[in-house]
Design a protein around this motif. Structure first.
Motif, PDB file in Angstrom:
ATOM      1  N   ASP A 243       0.763  -1.284   0.066  1.00 15.33           N
ATOM      2  CA  ASP A 243      -0.116   0.089   0.072  1.00 15.33           C
ATOM      3  C   ASP A 243       0.867   1.391   0.219  1.00 15.33           C
ATOM      4  OD1 ASP A 243       0.616  -0.859   2.705  1.00 15.33           O
ATOM      5  OD2 ASP A 243      -0.614   0.601   3.391  1.00 15.33           O
ATOM      6  N   LYS A 244       2.075   1.201   0.475  1.00 16.96           N
ATOM      7  CA  LYS A 244       3.010   2.323   0.404  1.00 16.96           C
ATOM      8  C   LYS A 244       3.829   2.198  -1.036  1.00 16.96           C
ATOM      9  CE  LYS A 244       1.904   3.465   4.593  1.00 16.96           C
ATOM     10  NZ  LYS A 244       1.136   4.756   4.825  1.00 16.96           N
ATOM     11  N   ARG A 249       0.318   3.664  -4.822  1.00 19.74           N
ATOM     12  CA  ARG A 249      -0.270   5.307  -4.643  1.00 19.74           C
ATOM     13  C   ARG A 249      -0.538   5.914  -6.062  1.00 19.74           C
ATOM     14  NH1 ARG A 249       5.347   6.817  -1.709  1.00 19.74           N
ATOM     15  NH2 ARG A 249       4.540   9.098  -2.114  1.00 19.74           N
ATOM     16  N   ARG A 252      -3.929   4.660  -7.036  1.00 20.73           N
ATOM     17  CA  ARG A 252      -5.110   5.370  -6.388  1.00 20.73           C
ATOM     18  C   ARG A 252      -5.132   6.840  -6.911  1.00 20.73           C
ATOM     19  NH1 ARG A 252      -6.488   3.067  -1.626  1.00 20.73           N
ATOM     20  NH2 ARG A 252      -5.219   1.767  -0.350  1.00 20.73           N
TER      21      ARG A 252
END
Length: 287
Positions: A243-244, A249, A252
């Motif tokens: 997710d990092k 990113r 998203r």
């Protein structure tokens, strides 16, 4: 939005990686369909929800017999397998030779994909990984039913020139009329660049200028980070905080921009998790 088709012209821009990344952070329930006539990849790289391998015979291969008798959108779910992180997938063909079994059925599939968002029982958008396309690729028969066709491209000059020409050819095929028709017609044609984040803003401006000058009717709708480490995490080949990652990113950001631009008719976004290594939910992930 219903059906969103992802494709590339040539080379290896990472259509499957992009499709999985966008699906993982999609703002409502989504079905990822591997519709590349050359065959799918997820059966080789992802684990099923039960922890074992995905069944290669349940997906595009099994749906062919159903589609020949007519296909109600909710019947798609009978052929779907969940990954261990929860993402629902219509697994692709094993080899290109199996595509013969889908001959004549691509428009039927396209209609079912497009109508799934309006299902009264289990509505979802569909992201279709169409792989590399050319003028005679049967997956192009899905495009007239799509709300949005997204062409992926890396940023080498020859790749950008190819995506410009492919966008123009698709516009002529799907919309007819003169150049530039895609700006007013459906499906809308967009370009996603696979780029180094430090150069992305400049590249978007340059590629948009090229698309406008060629009267393709297409424009750049976002950039995905050229992030091999994040791609390896997404495919389960490497551990880490997915997710990092730059890849997730940037995915998203793309989905947020698409939602803002085109998603007025979408349902209220549902919460979900980004799959981590081997499809497991990534720590701290969520929408």
């Amino acid at each position: 939005m219903a059906l969103i088709a992802l494709a590339a012209d040539k080379g290896s821009p990472g259509v499957t990686t992009a499709a999985v990344a966008l699906s993982a952070v999609w703002p409502r329930r989504v079905l990822l369909a591997e519709t590349d006539p050359a065959g799918g990849d997820l059966v080789y790289r992802s684990a099923a929800a039960h922890g074992g391998p995905l069944n290669p015979n349940t997906g595009m291969l099994s749906i062919a017999a159903t589609a020949r008798r007519g296909l109600v959108p909710d019947q798609l779910w009978d052929h779907v397998q969940p990954l261990s992180g929860g993402l629902e997938v219509l697994v692709g063909l094993g080899v290109a030779e199996q595509a013969a079994g889908l001959a004549g059925l691509w428009p039927t599939l396209g209609r079912a994909f497009a109508q799934l968002a309006d299902s009264p029982h289990a509505p979802a958008d569909v992201i279709a990984d169409c792989g590399r396309i050319s003028g005679d690729t049967p997956a192009v028969e899905l495009f007239p039913h799509a709300a949005l066709v997204l062409l992926l491209s890396r940023t080498e000059p020859e790749a950008i020139a190819r995506v410009r020409d492919r966008a123009a050819a698709l516009s002529a095929k799907l919309h007819g009329g003169g150049r530039g028709a895609a700006t007013l017609a459906n499906p809308l044609i967009g370009v996603i660049l696979i780029a180094d984040p430090s150069d992305s803003a400049k590249l978007v401006h340059q590629v948009n200028d090229m698309l406008v000058a060629a009267q393709t009717g297409a424009r750049v709708v976002g950039t995905l980070a050229d992030d091999p480490s994040g791609a390896d995490q997404l495919a389960g080949r490497k551990r880490g905080r997915l997710d990092k990652s730059l890849l997730i990113r940037s995915a998203r950001k793309v989905t947020s921009d698409l939602y803002q631009q085109y998603g007025a008719a979408w349902a209220v976004p549902a919460h979900g998790q980004v799959p981590g290594p081997h499809g497991q939910p990534a720590a701290g992930a969520g929408r």
